[in-house]
Design a protein around this motif. Structure first.
Motif, PDB file in Angstrom:
ATOM      1  N   PRO A 104       0.840  -1.205   0.000  1.00  0.00           N
ATOM      2  CA  PRO A 104       0.000   0.000   0.000  1.00  0.00           C
ATOM      3  C   PRO A 104       0.871   1.250   0.000  1.00  0.00           C
ATOM      4  CG  PRO A 104      -0.732  -1.577   1.658  1.00  0.00           C
ATOM      5  CD  PRO A 104       0.585  -2.062   1.163  1.00  0.00           C
ATOM      6  N   ALA A 105       0.388   2.295  -0.630  1.00  0.00           N
ATOM      7  CA  ALA A 105       1.167   3.532  -0.751  1.00  0.00           C
ATOM      8  C   ALA A 105       1.596   4.060   0.608  1.00  0.00           C
ATOM      9  CB  ALA A 105       0.344   4.592  -1.495  1.00  0.00           C
ATOM     10  N   ALA A 106       0.729   3.904   1.631  1.00  0.00           N
ATOM     11  CA  ALA A 106       1.030   4.435   2.962  1.00  0.00           C
ATOM     12  C   ALA A 106       2.187   3.712   3.630  1.00  0.00           C
ATOM     13  CB  ALA A 106      -0.208   4.353   3.846  1.00  0.00           C
ATOM     14  N   LEU A 107       2.555   2.525   3.133  1.00  0.00           N
ATOM     15  CA  LEU A 107       3.628   1.734   3.747  1.00  0.00           C
ATOM     16  C   LEU A 107       4.823   1.523   2.820  1.00  0.00           C
ATOM     17  CD1 LEU A 107       1.499  -1.033   5.514  1.00  0.00           C
ATOM     18  CD2 LEU A 107       2.658   0.889   6.611  1.00  0.00           C
ATOM     19  N   ALA A 108       4.736   1.986   1.587  1.00  0.00           N
ATOM     20  CA  ALA A 108       5.781   1.708   0.602  1.00  0.00           C
ATOM     21  C   ALA A 108       7.144   2.202   1.060  1.00  0.00           C
ATOM     22  CB  ALA A 108       5.403   2.328  -0.743  1.00  0.00           C
ATOM     23  N   ASP A 109       7.227   3.434   1.533  1.00  0.00           N
ATOM     24  CA  ASP A 109       8.521   3.977   1.962  1.00  0.00           C
ATOM     25  C   ASP A 109       9.080   3.216   3.164  1.00  0.00           C
ATOM     26  OD1 ASP A 109       8.460   5.827  -0.057  1.00  0.00           O
ATOM     27  OD2 ASP A 109       7.754   7.482   1.201  1.00  0.00           O
ATOM     28  N   LYS A 110       8.214   2.792   4.047  1.00  0.00           N
ATOM     29  CA  LYS A 110       8.643   2.134   5.280  1.00  0.00           C
ATOM     30  C   LYS A 110       9.359   0.816   5.002  1.00  0.00           C
ATOM     31  CE  LYS A 110       6.737   0.675   9.781  1.00  0.00           C
ATOM     32  NZ  LYS A 110       7.506   1.616  10.610  1.00  0.00           N
ATOM     33  N   TYR A 111       8.937   0.108   3.941  1.00  0.00           N
ATOM     34  CA  TYR A 111       9.479  -1.223   3.684  1.00  0.00           C
ATOM     35  C   TYR A 111      10.278  -1.311   2.383  1.00  0.00           C
ATOM     36  CZ  TYR A 111       6.380  -2.559   7.464  1.00  0.00           C
ATOM     37  OH  TYR A 111       5.758  -2.647   8.680  1.00  0.00           O
ATOM     38  N   SER A 112      10.456  -0.215   1.690  1.00  0.00           N
ATOM     39  CA  SER A 112      11.115  -0.261   0.380  1.00  0.00           C
ATOM     40  C   SER A 112      12.584  -0.653   0.460  1.00  0.00           C
ATOM     41  CB  SER A 112      10.984   1.091  -0.326  1.00  0.00           C
ATOM     42  OG  SER A 112      11.595   2.117   0.452  1.00  0.00           O
ATOM     43  N   ASN A 113      13.247  -0.403   1.589  1.00  0.00           N
ATOM     44  CA  ASN A 113      14.678  -0.697   1.709  1.00  0.00           C
ATOM     45  C   ASN A 113      14.981  -2.119   2.172  1.00  0.00           C
ATOM     46  OD1 ASN A 113      15.425   1.897   0.886  1.00  0.00           O
ATOM     47  ND2 ASN A 113      15.256   2.703   2.982  1.00  0.00           N
ATOM     48  N   ILE A 114      13.947  -2.899   2.482  1.00  0.00           N
ATOM     49  CA  ILE A 114      14.151  -4.277   2.910  1.00  0.00           C
ATOM     50  C   ILE A 114      14.502  -5.128   1.701  1.00  0.00           C
ATOM     51  CG2 ILE A 114      13.045  -6.293   3.933  1.00  0.00           C
ATOM     52  CD1 ILE A 114      11.385  -4.439   5.625  1.00  0.00           C
ATOM     53  N   ALA A 120       7.524  -9.107   4.899  1.00  0.00           N
ATOM     54  CA  ALA A 120       6.519  -9.426   5.916  1.00  0.00           C
ATOM     55  C   ALA A 120       6.155  -8.135   6.627  1.00  0.00           C
ATOM     56  CB  ALA A 120       7.065 -10.442   6.908  1.00  0.00           C
ATOM     57  N   ILE A 121       4.890  -7.765   6.576  1.00  0.00           N
ATOM     58  CA  ILE A 121       4.470  -6.528   7.235  1.00  0.00           C
ATOM     59  C   ILE A 121       3.468  -6.847   8.348  1.00  0.00           C
ATOM     60  CG2 ILE A 121       4.873  -5.158   5.160  1.00  0.00           C
ATOM     61  CD1 ILE A 121       1.818  -4.945   4.863  1.00  0.00           C
ATOM     62  N   PRO A 122       3.581  -6.178   9.480  1.00  0.00           N
ATOM     63  CA  PRO A 122       2.609  -6.359  10.554  1.00  0.00           C
ATOM     64  C   PRO A 122       1.315  -5.635  10.207  1.00  0.00           C
ATOM     65  CG  PRO A 122       4.236  -4.716  11.177  1.00  0.00           C
ATOM     66  CD  PRO A 122       4.657  -5.244   9.849  1.00  0.00           C
ATOM     67  N   VAL A 123       0.195  -6.277  10.446  1.00  0.00           N
ATOM     68  CA  VAL A 123      -1.095  -5.672  10.104  1.00  0.00           C
ATOM     69  C   VAL A 123      -2.068  -5.652  11.267  1.00  0.00           C
ATOM     70  CG1 VAL A 123      -0.919  -6.200   7.644  1.00  0.00           C
ATOM     71  CG2 VAL A 123      -1.918  -7.897   9.198  1.00  0.00           C
ATOM     72  N   GLY A 124      -1.782  -6.395  12.341  1.00  0.00           N
ATOM     73  CA  GLY A 124      -2.684  -6.427  13.484  1.00  0.00           C
ATOM     74  C   GLY A 124      -1.932  -6.672  14.769  1.00  0.00           C
ATOM     75  N   ALA A 125      -2.496  -6.215  15.885  1.00  0.00           N
ATOM     76  CA  ALA A 125      -1.835  -6.340  17.185  1.00  0.00           C
ATOM     77  C   ALA A 125      -2.859  -6.708  18.248  1.00  0.00           C
ATOM     78  CB  ALA A 125      -1.152  -5.026  17.558  1.00  0.00           C
ATOM     79  N   MET A 126      -2.385  -7.447  19.244  1.00  0.00           N
ATOM     80  CA  MET A 126      -3.255  -7.859  20.347  1.00  0.00           C
ATOM     81  C   MET A 126      -2.433  -8.027  21.615  1.00  0.00           C
ATOM     82  SD  MET A 126      -5.650 -11.312  20.599  1.00  0.00           S
ATOM     83  CE  MET A 126      -4.251 -12.452  20.532  1.00  0.00           C
ATOM     84  N   VAL A 127      -3.031  -7.678  22.755  1.00  0.00           N
ATOM     85  CA  VAL A 127      -2.409  -7.915  24.056  1.00  0.00           C
ATOM     86  C   VAL A 127      -3.417  -8.610  24.959  1.00  0.00           C
ATOM     87  CG1 VAL A 127      -1.319  -6.894  26.088  1.00  0.00           C
ATOM     88  CG2 VAL A 127      -0.924  -5.873  23.829  1.00  0.00           C
ATOM     89  N   LEU A 128      -3.000  -9.732  25.542  1.00  0.00           N
ATOM     90  CA  LEU A 128      -3.805 -10.463  26.519  1.00  0.00           C
ATOM     91  C   LEU A 128      -3.151 -10.338  27.879  1.00  0.00           C
ATOM     92  CD1 LEU A 128      -4.283 -13.755  24.455  1.00  0.00           C
ATOM     93  CD2 LEU A 128      -5.857 -11.814  24.583  1.00  0.00           C
ATOM     94  N   GLN A 129      -3.963 -10.229  28.934  1.00  0.00           N
ATOM     95  CA  GLN A 129      -3.422 -10.077  30.284  1.00  0.00           C
ATOM     96  C   GLN A 129      -4.179 -10.952  31.275  1.00  0.00           C
ATOM     97  OE1 GLN A 129      -3.609  -5.797  30.935  1.00  0.00           O
ATOM     98  NE2 GLN A 129      -1.660  -5.480  29.880  1.00  0.00           N
ATOM     99  N   GLY A 130      -3.544 -11.171  32.423  1.00  0.00           N
ATOM    100  CA  GLY A 130      -4.133 -12.009  33.459  1.00  0.00           C
ATOM    101  C   GLY A 130      -4.987 -11.247  34.459  1.00  0.00           C
TER     102      GLY A 130
END
Length: 234
Positions: A104-114, A120-130
């Motif tokens: 996606p255009a919004a992420l192209a610069d961030k990953y272009s040098n890899i 592999a790009i992260p697209v989702g996040a989750m935190v579980l706690q006790g």
């Protein structure tokens, strides 16, 4: 029919810089929320608020520490009486492989040098706690010895990824449900904003997390943040 996205899941870590990415992903939700009339869910840009940045870093740091203390998810990590340790925590990242030409255009610069044609790009996040956070305890206690639970403290999709993130929230929630089962428990709880006609409550309901009580967190003398506690049972 559009192809179904295939995700990989890994622990979120400070070493990988995931705390910074969590905040970027949180920022990315604001234009989307504005587009669906949910501006009041978050009225600030998280990256501009030191408290929000510190909160996210703390969650990922606690997950790092918990991974060392409780290296497996099994009933053996539970305290006497099958109650999860209050310091148990797991932060996850959902990733997807994508060809550089399809970034996606919004992420192209961030990953272009890899290096390589596929990244592999992260697209989702989750935190579980006790344990539950203080602001929901009018509905559920910090932990429940008679009916113990794991708490979904954070779930976020990176809207910069566009369609590549589609389905990542649901996939992460399935991972959360599996964690509950691995620990020998029956209950996953969480909370969400209940404004805008309870639209987000409806999303969680569709994922099997049913609303069990409402709460309000004062923001100032005139206004409050309207929340709902949700629950899934194995």
């Amino acid at each position: 029919m559009a192809p179904t996205n295939v995700f990989r899941f890994r622990p979120a870590t400070i070493a990988a810089g995931d705390d910074r990415w969590f905040v970027e992903a949180w920022d990315s939700t604001l234009p989307y929320l504005a587009s669906i009339g949910s501006t009041s869910q978050w009225q600030y840009v998280p990256s501009n608020l030191p408290g929000a940045v510190s909160k996210v870093k703390k969650m990922v740091t606690e997950s790092d520490i918990s991974a060392q203390k409780y290296p497996t998810s099994s009933p053996e990590v539970l305290e006497d009486g099958a109650v999860p340790p209050l310091d148990w925590s797991k932060a996850y990242v959902a990733e997807i492989d994508v060809k550089k030409e399809n970034l996606p255009a919004a992420l192209a610069d961030k990953y272009s040098n890899i290096q390589g044609d596929v990244v592999a790009i992260p697209v989702g996040a989750m935190v579980l706690q006790g344990k539950s956070p203080e602001y929901v305890r009018a509905v559920i206690p910090e932990q429940d010895e008679k009916d113990p639970f794991i708490f979904l403290a954070f779930l976020m999709t990176d809207h910069r990824a566009g369609g590549l993130a589609k389905g990542s929230g649901s996939a992460l929630l399935n991972i959360a449900k599996e964690e509950v089962k691995k620990l020998g428990l029956k209950r996953l709880c969480g909370d969400c904003w209940r404004g805008n006609g309870r639209r987000l409550v409806g999303y969680y309901d569709g994922q099997g997390l049913k609303a069990i009580g409402d709460f309000d967190v004062p923001k100032n003398e005139q206004d409050s943040w309207e929340g709902a506690v949700t629950e899934w049972r194995a």
